[in-house]
Design an enzyme around this catalytic site. Structure first.
Site, PDB file in Angstrom:
ATOM      1  N   TYR A   9     -39.692  44.144 -13.666  1.00  0.00           N
ATOM      2  CA  TYR A   9     -40.528  43.338 -14.565  1.00  0.00           C
ATOM      3  C   TYR A   9     -41.127  42.169 -13.809  1.00  0.00           C
ATOM      4  O   TYR A   9     -40.420  41.451 -13.107  1.00  0.00           O
ATOM      5  CB  TYR A   9     -39.724  42.818 -15.766  1.00  0.00           C
ATOM      6  CG  TYR A   9     -40.181  43.528 -17.010  1.00  0.00           C
ATOM      7  CD1 TYR A   9     -41.429  43.216 -17.551  1.00  0.00           C
ATOM      8  CD2 TYR A   9     -39.432  44.537 -17.588  1.00  0.00           C
ATOM      9  CE1 TYR A   9     -41.904  43.898 -18.654  1.00  0.00           C
ATOM     10  CE2 TYR A   9     -39.898  45.224 -18.683  1.00  0.00           C
ATOM     11  CZ  TYR A   9     -41.146  44.898 -19.221  1.00  0.00           C
ATOM     12  OH  TYR A   9     -41.618  45.582 -20.295  1.00  0.00           O
ATOM     13  N   GLU A  44     -43.920  39.985 -15.318  1.00  0.00           N
ATOM     14  CA  GLU A  44     -44.952  39.352 -16.163  1.00  0.00           C
ATOM     15  C   GLU A  44     -45.448  38.076 -15.496  1.00  0.00           C
ATOM     16  O   GLU A  44     -44.668  37.278 -14.976  1.00  0.00           O
ATOM     17  CB  GLU A  44     -44.376  39.021 -17.542  1.00  0.00           C
ATOM     18  CG  GLU A  44     -44.306  40.236 -18.444  1.00  0.00           C
ATOM     19  CD  GLU A  44     -43.934  39.884 -19.879  1.00  0.00           C
ATOM     20  OE1 GLU A  44     -43.694  38.698 -20.167  1.00  0.00           O
ATOM     21  OE2 GLU A  44     -43.879  40.810 -20.701  1.00  0.00           O
ATOM     22  N   ASP A  55     -69.353  48.759 -15.037  1.00  0.00           N
ATOM     23  CA  ASP A  55     -68.152  49.593 -15.104  1.00  0.00           C
ATOM     24  C   ASP A  55     -68.367  50.724 -14.103  1.00  0.00           C
ATOM     25  O   ASP A  55     -69.160  51.632 -14.343  1.00  0.00           O
ATOM     26  CB  ASP A  55     -68.000  50.112 -16.534  1.00  0.00           C
ATOM     27  CG  ASP A  55     -66.807  51.042 -16.705  1.00  0.00           C
ATOM     28  OD1 ASP A  55     -66.274  51.529 -15.689  1.00  0.00           O
ATOM     29  OD2 ASP A  55     -66.433  51.297 -17.858  1.00  0.00           O
ATOM     30  N   THR A 100     -61.672  52.116 -12.604  1.00  0.00           N
ATOM     31  CA  THR A 100     -60.399  52.823 -12.537  1.00  0.00           C
ATOM     32  C   THR A 100     -60.031  52.973 -11.070  1.00  0.00           C
ATOM     33  O   THR A 100     -60.898  52.917 -10.190  1.00  0.00           O
ATOM     34  CB  THR A 100     -60.508  54.231 -13.149  1.00  0.00           C
ATOM     35  OG1 THR A 100     -61.672  54.857 -12.606  1.00  0.00           O
ATOM     36  CG2 THR A 100     -60.630  54.175 -14.656  1.00  0.00           C
ATOM     37  N   LYS A 119     -59.809  58.770 -10.557  1.00  0.00           N
ATOM     38  CA  LYS A 119     -61.135  59.375 -10.392  1.00  0.00           C
ATOM     39  C   LYS A 119     -61.451  59.443  -8.885  1.00  0.00           C
ATOM     40  O   LYS A 119     -60.553  59.685  -8.096  1.00  0.00           O
ATOM     41  CB  LYS A 119     -62.197  58.602 -11.180  1.00  0.00           C
ATOM     42  CG  LYS A 119     -61.816  58.489 -12.680  1.00  0.00           C
ATOM     43  CD  LYS A 119     -62.951  58.083 -13.568  1.00  0.00           C
ATOM     44  CE  LYS A 119     -62.458  57.910 -14.994  1.00  0.00           C
ATOM     45  NZ  LYS A 119     -63.439  57.486 -15.936  1.00  0.00           N
ATOM     46  N   ARG A 177     -53.329  56.320 -11.547  1.00  0.00           N
ATOM     47  CA  ARG A 177     -53.990  56.120 -12.846  1.00  0.00           C
ATOM     48  C   ARG A 177     -53.795  54.670 -13.211  1.00  0.00           C
ATOM     49  O   ARG A 177     -52.733  54.251 -13.674  1.00  0.00           O
ATOM     50  CB  ARG A 177     -53.361  56.999 -13.923  1.00  0.00           C
ATOM     51  CG  ARG A 177     -53.704  58.437 -13.795  1.00  0.00           C
ATOM     52  CD  ARG A 177     -53.555  59.167 -15.103  1.00  0.00           C
ATOM     53  NE  ARG A 177     -54.824  59.261 -15.780  1.00  0.00           N
ATOM     54  CZ  ARG A 177     -55.771  60.164 -15.519  1.00  0.00           C
ATOM     55  NH1 ARG A 177     -55.596  61.061 -14.594  1.00  0.00           N
ATOM     56  NH2 ARG A 177     -56.892  60.187 -16.198  1.00  0.00           N
TER      57      ARG A 177
HETATM   58  C1  PLP Z   1     -63.085  56.947 -17.161  1.00  0.00           C
HETATM   59  C2  PLP Z   1     -63.856  55.765 -17.560  1.00  0.00           C
HETATM   60  C3  PLP Z   1     -63.224  54.619 -18.061  1.00  0.00           C
HETATM   61  C4  PLP Z   1     -61.786  54.481 -18.475  1.00  0.00           C
HETATM   62  O1  PLP Z   1     -60.865  55.208 -18.068  1.00  0.00           O
HETATM   63  P1  PLP Z   1     -59.384  55.480 -18.597  1.00  0.00           P
HETATM   64  O2  PLP Z   1     -58.590  55.164 -17.397  1.00  0.00           O
HETATM   65  O3  PLP Z   1     -59.430  56.890 -18.989  1.00  0.00           O
HETATM   66  O4  PLP Z   1     -59.078  54.553 -19.716  1.00  0.00           O
HETATM   67  C5  PLP Z   1     -64.006  53.514 -18.304  1.00  0.00           C
HETATM   68  N1  PLP Z   1     -65.329  53.535 -18.091  1.00  0.00           N
HETATM   69  C6  PLP Z   1     -65.970  54.614 -17.655  1.00  0.00           C
HETATM   70  C7  PLP Z   1     -67.460  54.552 -17.458  1.00  0.00           C
HETATM   71  C8  PLP Z   1     -65.263  55.779 -17.385  1.00  0.00           C
HETATM   72  O5  PLP Z   1     -65.925  56.866 -16.996  1.00  0.00           O
END
Ligand code: PLP
Length: 436
Positions: free
Chosen positions: A56, A58, A202, A228, A231, A237
């Site tokens: 932990y 925080e 994003d 993220t 991907k 993740r």
């Molecule tokens: C995949 C994605 C996210 C969020 O991803 P998670 O980890 O699945 O919550 C946010 N923005 C875009 C544009 C994405 O393609």
């Protein structure tokens, strides 16, 4: 061959072990073309499976609410330093549990419920968290939609400016899940400046392309950039947030706040949205950031786009139209609007034959969202397995063949043969984190 791992799991919990083995086998014998997926390396997987899951922590390095965090502090600082060097950003937060929680933290950090934001609807390639109605982001904030042109499939910046000026949003989101073209962050920044809105990029889908220099870099233009770590970045993740340090709208939106933008973002993550950080994921993120600084990773990022463009060209040559006519990124949409079968039919048939993708709306789609006229195809995963342009010819051939069998209604009859051919083809490649 998949690498033998997890001896303890195999002994203690064979049911879970078995499922992991089956998934691994599937991932190295089919073509993984889901645009948001790739392969994490062995080092990332080991870091994510480490004992940092026990701890932990925080708070933030140097200011924790729990004792015993000297190594956690060192780990989180290492991830932050590597991340800042990688993206050249002023501030980084590596604690978000995933991409959606990262975006949630940005809303909570900078806006109040009911505020107006601009985002692209999910039906047009945007993400749930950019104000879509079923998401918290569409329930707590008012989405003013903007969308790619239905004919060209491209964003029209004059149109975006018109909407922004009429609606005066407090935040503009830029970054999508199914958009095949480059984004003009400089133009977005001008518009955000004119209307006094925070600009948030994003880059969940395209971070490796930005690192490789084959997609424009949003960092200089945006107040905040979220992403993220999985991907195409091939990390755990998890999510992370980059920001400027100064809040340029302090007077306008937060006159009584004692926090700058970096502090607002950090507070938006903890304690507003989250409790203890996932240190095991942060360990994996540090590994992924280290690898992403190498020349090899930049080559990978550039090759992803070359592969997507080669695959597009092959498919078009075979008479399969591409939405918007091509791609400048890792993904594109096969356009089945003129075909008698739907995007869902195609995705299911492809999957039976060993090509894993998802059905997706295309610009100007008239079929419902549960059927659609498109299939989204991405090349990040195939590229991380080492595939090149000449391999895309084979991939295009199989995709075209499957589509023909949808029309002749005998997919089930040919699926085992095509699956076998693809498995044989895949055995010639090295899948990170699975085969050696
Ligand atoms: C995949 C994605 C996210 C969020 O991803 P998670 O980890 O699945 O919550 C946010 N923005 C875009 C544009 C994405 O393609």
């Amino acid at each position: 061959m998949t690498v033998e791992r997890y001896p303890h799991l195999k002994a203690e919990d064979p049911e879970v072990y078995e499922l992991i083995q089956k998934q691994a086998q599937m991932e190295c014998s089919t073509l993984k073309m889901i645009a948001s997926e790739s392969y994490a390396s062995f080092d990332v997987l080991e870091a994510c499976g480490s004992i940092f899951t026990n701890k932990y922590a925080e708070g933030y390095p140097g200011a924790r609410y729990y004792e015993g965090n000297e190594f956690a502090d060192a780990l989180e600082n290492l991830a932050i330093e590597r991340g800042k060097a990688l993206f050249g950003c002023e501030h980084m937060n590596v604690q978000p549990y995933s991409g959606s929680p990262a975006n949630a933290a940005v809303y909570r950090a900078l806006l109040s419920p009911g505020d107006k934001i601009m985002g692209v609807p999910v039906s047009d390639g945007g993400h749930l968290t950019h104000g879509w109605k079923v998401s918290f982001s569409g329930k707590d904030y008012l989405q003013i939609p903007y969308r790619p042109n239905q004919e060209t499939g491209r964003l029209d910046m004059a149109e975006v400016r018109k909407i922004a000026q009429a609606e005066q949003p407090k935040m503009i989101w830029v970054g999508m899940s199914a958009y095949p073209f480059k984004l003009d962050y400089a133009a977005f920044a001008e518009i955000a400046e004119e209307v006094g809105a925070y600009l948030v990029a994003d880059i969940a889908h395209i971070n490796a392309l930005i690192i490789a220099g084959v997609h424009p870099d949003p960092v200089p233009y945006c107040d905040v950039v979220t992403s993220t770590a999985h991907k195409m970045l091939r990390g755990p993740r998890a999510g992370f947030i980059m920001s400027k340090v100064e809040d340029r709208f302090h007077e306008k939106y937060h006159p009584t706040s004692k926090w700058n933008l970096a502090q607002l973002v950090d507070r938006g993550v903890f304690p507003t949205m989250q409790g203890g950080p996932h240190l095991h994921a942060i360990a994996g993120m540090a590994c992924a950031f280290k690898y992403a600084q190498t020349a090899e990773f930049k080559e990978y990022g550039a090759q992803i786009v070359k592969n997507a463009q080669a695959l597009c060209a092959e498919l078009e040559a075979l008479g399969r139209p591409i939405a918007g006519g091509g791609t400048e990124t890792h993904l594109f949409l096969l356009d089945f609007r003129k075909d008698e079968f739907t995007g869902k039919d195609a995705a299911q048939a492809l999957s039976k034959c060993g090509i894993i993708a998802n059905f997706n709306m295309v610009p100007g789609d008239t079929r419902p969202p549960a059927k659609t006229s498109g299939v989204r195809l991405g090349t990040a995963a195939l590229t991380s397995a080492g595939m090149k342009e000449e391999d895309m010819k084979k991939v295009a051939g199989w995709i075209d063949e499957v589509c023909k069998h949808i029309v002749s209604n005998d997919v089930d009859a040919v699926a085992p043969r095509i699956r076998g051919e693809i498995a044989e083809f895949c055995s010639g490649f090295k899948f990170p984190g699975i085969t050696e």
